[in-house]
Design an enzyme around this catalytic site. Sequence first.
Site, PDB file in Angstrom:
ATOM      1  N   ASP A 210     -20.740  -9.228   4.389  1.00 12.95           N
ATOM      2  CA  ASP A 210     -21.855  -9.756   5.168  1.00 12.95           C
ATOM      3  C   ASP A 210     -22.713  -8.624   5.734  1.00 12.95           C
ATOM      4  O   ASP A 210     -22.225  -7.516   5.964  1.00 12.95           O
ATOM      5  CB  ASP A 210     -21.270 -10.599   6.314  1.00 12.95           C
ATOM      6  CG  ASP A 210     -22.319 -11.371   7.081  1.00 12.95           C
ATOM      7  OD1 ASP A 210     -22.982 -12.219   6.462  1.00 12.95           O
ATOM      8  OD2 ASP A 210     -22.472 -11.128   8.294  1.00 12.95           O
TER       9      ASP A 210
ATOM     10  N   GLU B 146     -24.175  -8.540   0.852  1.00 11.21           N
ATOM     11  CA  GLU B 146     -25.370  -9.298   1.204  1.00 11.21           C
ATOM     12  C   GLU B 146     -26.413  -8.335   1.759  1.00 11.21           C
ATOM     13  O   GLU B 146     -26.233  -7.787   2.847  1.00 11.21           O
ATOM     14  CB  GLU B 146     -25.042 -10.364   2.258  1.00 11.21           C
ATOM     15  CG  GLU B 146     -26.278 -11.140   2.704  1.00 11.21           C
ATOM     16  CD  GLU B 146     -26.215 -11.613   4.148  1.00 11.21           C
ATOM     17  OE1 GLU B 146     -26.893 -12.595   4.464  1.00 11.21           O
ATOM     18  OE2 GLU B 146     -25.512 -10.977   4.961  1.00 11.21           O
TER      19      GLU B 146
ATOM     20  N   ASN C 114     -20.054  -5.283  10.315  1.00 14.24           N
ATOM     21  CA  ASN C 114     -21.180  -4.887  11.158  1.00 14.24           C
ATOM     22  C   ASN C 114     -21.007  -5.248  12.622  1.00 14.24           C
ATOM     23  O   ASN C 114     -21.417  -4.497  13.503  1.00 14.24           O
ATOM     24  CB  ASN C 114     -22.461  -5.548  10.634  1.00 14.24           C
ATOM     25  CG  ASN C 114     -23.664  -5.271  11.511  1.00 14.24           C
ATOM     26  OD1 ASN C 114     -24.099  -4.129  11.641  1.00 14.24           O
ATOM     27  ND2 ASN C 114     -24.208  -6.312  12.130  1.00 14.24           N
ATOM     28  N   HIS C 115     -20.403  -6.413  12.888  1.00 13.29           N
ATOM     29  CA  HIS C 115     -20.456  -6.917  14.261  1.00 13.29           C
ATOM     30  C   HIS C 115     -19.271  -7.800  14.610  1.00 13.29           C
ATOM     31  O   HIS C 115     -18.531  -8.250  13.744  1.00 13.29           O
ATOM     32  CB  HIS C 115     -21.751  -7.709  14.476  1.00 13.29           C
ATOM     33  CG  HIS C 115     -21.878  -8.903  13.571  1.00 13.29           C
ATOM     34  ND1 HIS C 115     -22.549  -8.850  12.368  1.00 13.29           N
ATOM     35  CD2 HIS C 115     -21.408 -10.186  13.677  1.00 13.29           C
ATOM     36  CE1 HIS C 115     -22.499 -10.034  11.783  1.00 13.29           C
ATOM     37  NE2 HIS C 115     -21.802 -10.867  12.562  1.00 13.29           N
TER      38      HIS C 115
ATOM     39  N   ASP D  44     -27.147 -19.666   4.193  1.00 13.41           N
ATOM     40  CA  ASP D  44     -28.195 -19.023   4.989  1.00 13.41           C
ATOM     41  C   ASP D  44     -29.595 -19.475   4.593  1.00 13.41           C
ATOM     42  O   ASP D  44     -30.548 -19.249   5.346  1.00 13.41           O
ATOM     43  CB  ASP D  44     -28.113 -17.501   4.846  1.00 13.41           C
ATOM     44  CG  ASP D  44     -26.855 -16.919   5.464  1.00 13.41           C
ATOM     45  OD1 ASP D  44     -26.430 -17.429   6.518  1.00 13.41           O
ATOM     46  OD2 ASP D  44     -26.291 -15.968   4.891  1.00 13.41           O
TER      47      ASP D  44
ATOM     48  N   ARG E  72     -25.120 -26.961   5.701  1.00 13.63           N
ATOM     49  CA  ARG E  72     -23.671 -26.712   5.765  1.00 13.63           C
ATOM     50  C   ARG E  72     -22.905 -28.042   5.803  1.00 13.63           C
ATOM     51  O   ARG E  72     -21.968 -28.231   6.570  1.00 13.63           O
ATOM     52  CB  ARG E  72     -23.361 -25.827   6.971  1.00 13.63           C
ATOM     53  CG  ARG E  72     -24.056 -24.472   6.857  1.00 13.63           C
ATOM     54  CD  ARG E  72     -23.892 -23.578   8.065  1.00 13.63           C
ATOM     55  NE  ARG E  72     -24.496 -22.275   7.823  1.00 13.63           N
ATOM     56  CZ  ARG E  72     -24.340 -21.228   8.624  1.00 13.63           C
ATOM     57  NH1 ARG E  72     -23.616 -21.334   9.734  1.00 13.63           N
ATOM     58  NH2 ARG E  72     -24.903 -20.074   8.328  1.00 13.63           N
TER      59      ARG E  72
ATOM     60  N   TRP F 282     -18.479 -14.977  13.696  1.00  7.21           N
ATOM     61  CA  TRP F 282     -18.440 -14.546  15.099  1.00  7.21           C
ATOM     62  C   TRP F 282     -17.015 -14.121  15.451  1.00  7.21           C
ATOM     63  O   TRP F 282     -16.379 -14.674  16.339  1.00  7.21           O
ATOM     64  CB  TRP F 282     -18.887 -15.683  16.022  1.00  7.21           C
ATOM     65  CG  TRP F 282     -20.301 -16.137  15.834  1.00  7.21           C
ATOM     66  CD1 TRP F 282     -21.313 -15.484  15.207  1.00  7.21           C
ATOM     67  CD2 TRP F 282     -20.862 -17.375  16.311  1.00  7.21           C
ATOM     68  NE1 TRP F 282     -22.469 -16.225  15.259  1.00  7.21           N
ATOM     69  CE2 TRP F 282     -22.228 -17.389  15.929  1.00  7.21           C
ATOM     70  CE3 TRP F 282     -20.352 -18.456  17.027  1.00  7.21           C
ATOM     71  CZ2 TRP F 282     -23.079 -18.460  16.231  1.00  7.21           C
ATOM     72  CZ3 TRP F 282     -21.198 -19.520  17.343  1.00  7.21           C
ATOM     73  CH2 TRP F 282     -22.547 -19.519  16.944  1.00  7.21           C
TER      74      TRP F 282
ATOM     75  N   GLY G  37     -35.840  -9.373  -0.509  1.00  6.30           N
ATOM     76  CA  GLY G  37     -36.262  -9.681  -1.866  1.00  6.30           C
ATOM     77  C   GLY G  37     -36.905  -8.536  -2.617  1.00  6.30           C
ATOM     78  O   GLY G  37     -37.258  -8.684  -3.793  1.00  6.30           O
TER      79      GLY G  37
ATOM     80  N   ASP H  54     -22.780  -4.843  18.012  1.00  2.00           N
ATOM     81  CA  ASP H  54     -22.918  -4.081  16.777  1.00  2.00           C
ATOM     82  C   ASP H  54     -22.013  -2.851  16.788  1.00  2.00           C
ATOM     83  O   ASP H  54     -22.204  -1.937  17.595  1.00  2.00           O
ATOM     84  CB  ASP H  54     -24.382  -3.652  16.613  1.00  2.00           C
ATOM     85  CG  ASP H  54     -24.719  -3.239  15.207  1.00  2.00           C
ATOM     86  OD1 ASP H  54     -25.078  -4.120  14.407  1.00  2.00           O
ATOM     87  OD2 ASP H  54     -24.629  -2.031  14.906  1.00  2.00           O
TER      88      ASP H  54
END
Length: 499
Positions: A227, A251, A142-143, A318, A365, A104, A255, A196
Site C-alpha cells: 500500500d 500501489e 507507510n503509516h 479505492d 466495498r 489503520w 497515472g 507517518d
Amino acid sequence: MMVAWWSLFLYGLQVAAPALAATPADWRSQSIYFLLTDRFARTDGSTTATCNTADQKYCGGTWQGIIDKLDYIQGMGFTAIWITPVTAQLPQTTAYGDAYHGYWQQDIYSLNENYGTADDLKALSSALHERGMYLMVDVVANHMGYDGAGSSVDYSVFKPFSSQDYFHPFCFIQNYEDQTQVEDCWLGDNTVSLPDLDTTKDVVKNEWYDWVGSLVSNYSIDGLRIDTVKHVQKDFWPGYNKAAGVYCIGEVLDGDPAYTCPYQNVMDGVLNYPIYYPLLNAFKSTSGSMDDLYNMINTVKSDCPDSTLLGTFVENHDNPRFASYTNDIALAKNVAAFIILNDGIPIIYAGQEQHYAGGNDPANREATWLSGYPTDSELYKLIASANAIRNYAISKDTGFVTYKNWPIYKDDTTIAMRKGTDGSQIVTILSNKGASGDSYTLSLSGAGYTAGQQLTEVIGCTTVTVGSDGNVPVPMAGGLPRVLYPTEKLAGSKICSSS
C-alpha cells in the site's frame, strides 16, 4: 449433466499445477482475484447477512469464509487471491466507521481477530496451495492508524513503534507535486490521522524488514501487495522487497508512467495505473477514446522496466466500480477481457464478476455474499472463458507471458491486440459500441495468422477462417469482445466443448 467447457478446462489445468514458488517469473502467469476479507464471505456461509457500505462497519467476512468459497474463485480460472491487510487495527468505531478494510493498523505483530485466528490464516494459505493457487497479502509500511487528530496522537498505542521518535513530525500533505511532502507528511485528516513512519531511520527500516520476512514465512505467503508506495522514499523498498523474499507489487496511485514506472526499479511490480485511466475512459461510454488506450499500451511497454510484471485492473476498493459509470454489460465484458489478456498480471476485484456498481469508497466495498455467488452470471462466465484461454496459452507457449502485447489495429470504436509467440498467439478484438452495437465484419490485418488457417473465437465458441490475403474476417455484433486462437492448438483442451 452438461458442464461448461471452461469449468472442465480450468479444473484440469489447475489441479495439475506444478510445485509452488513465488518469484516474479512465477507470478507472471498468475491471475489474481482481489477481495476485502471483511466483505467476501462469512464463516456461517450467509448470503443474506446485512452489510450496509455506508455504515463503514465490520460485516463479518473471515479467512474461513474465503476457504469455503475457493471453488467459486477457482471456477473463474483465478490462480491467486489478494487479501486485505491482516494486522491488528485501531479498535474504535471512528467517525469514519471501523477499520474493517485493514489500513489503520496499530499492532503489526498481532492479527485482526475479526477475520479469524493465526490457524485460520495458515489454513487459508494451505487450502490455496493444495489447489495450486497463490496467496498475496496486502501490507502497509507507510503509516499506522489513529482515532483522532494528528496533533494529539498517543503513540504508545502503536506496537512496536510506541513513541513519536519512530514517526515523521506531524504535517498533512498539502501539495502532491512536492515529493518531499508526499513522503514525509501524513495521510488522513484530523478525524482519523495516519501517523507517518520515518522509514529513513535504521531502527524503523530494520523492524519492517524483519517483520515482513517473518510474516511471509509464518503464513506461507506467496506475494505481497504494498500500500501507499509513493509515500515512502524509494531507497526503502529494495531492502523490503528482498527481505520479503517473494514477488512484491506496489500501489503507486498516479497515472503518469514517467512517475509510476520508475518505482519498478525498486520493487518487482506496480499496479498499472497508467493503463487504468485510458482503459476506463475507452470503455465507460460508447464515445470513449481508443487512441489514448492504444498509445498508453505502447508507452507502458516501452517506458516501464517490465510491463509483464505490472498488475492490470479497472476496479478496486479505492476507485469507483466500472458499472458505476455504465450498466452496459457489453462494455463491462470488453474491459474485463482487456484486463485478462493484456500484458502483466490480471486483477479482478470481488463483485466485478457480478456487475456490482458501487461508486466511490465506501460504496464500492459491497459484500460479495449478497450476490449469492452465482456462477452463471454473464461476467462470471466471460472472466472464466478469458482466464481459460490465457491459462491454456501459457501452458502451451513458454514465451506467452513475456511477449509484449502489441496493439495491431484501432478505429474510433475498436482496438485489436495480439500476444504470444507466432503460431500460438491470442488476438483480442475489443469494442466500445456497447450492447446496442451493430453487426458487421471487421477485416483485421496484422494478426500474424496464415492464409486459410482456422481460428476459434473462444468467447462465443465460433470459428473463422483466415482469408487468402492473411486478413481475418471477424464477425462483430452487440459490442461484444472477440478472442481468437488457432483451432488446431485447442485439441484436447476442452475449450469450447461440453460433456
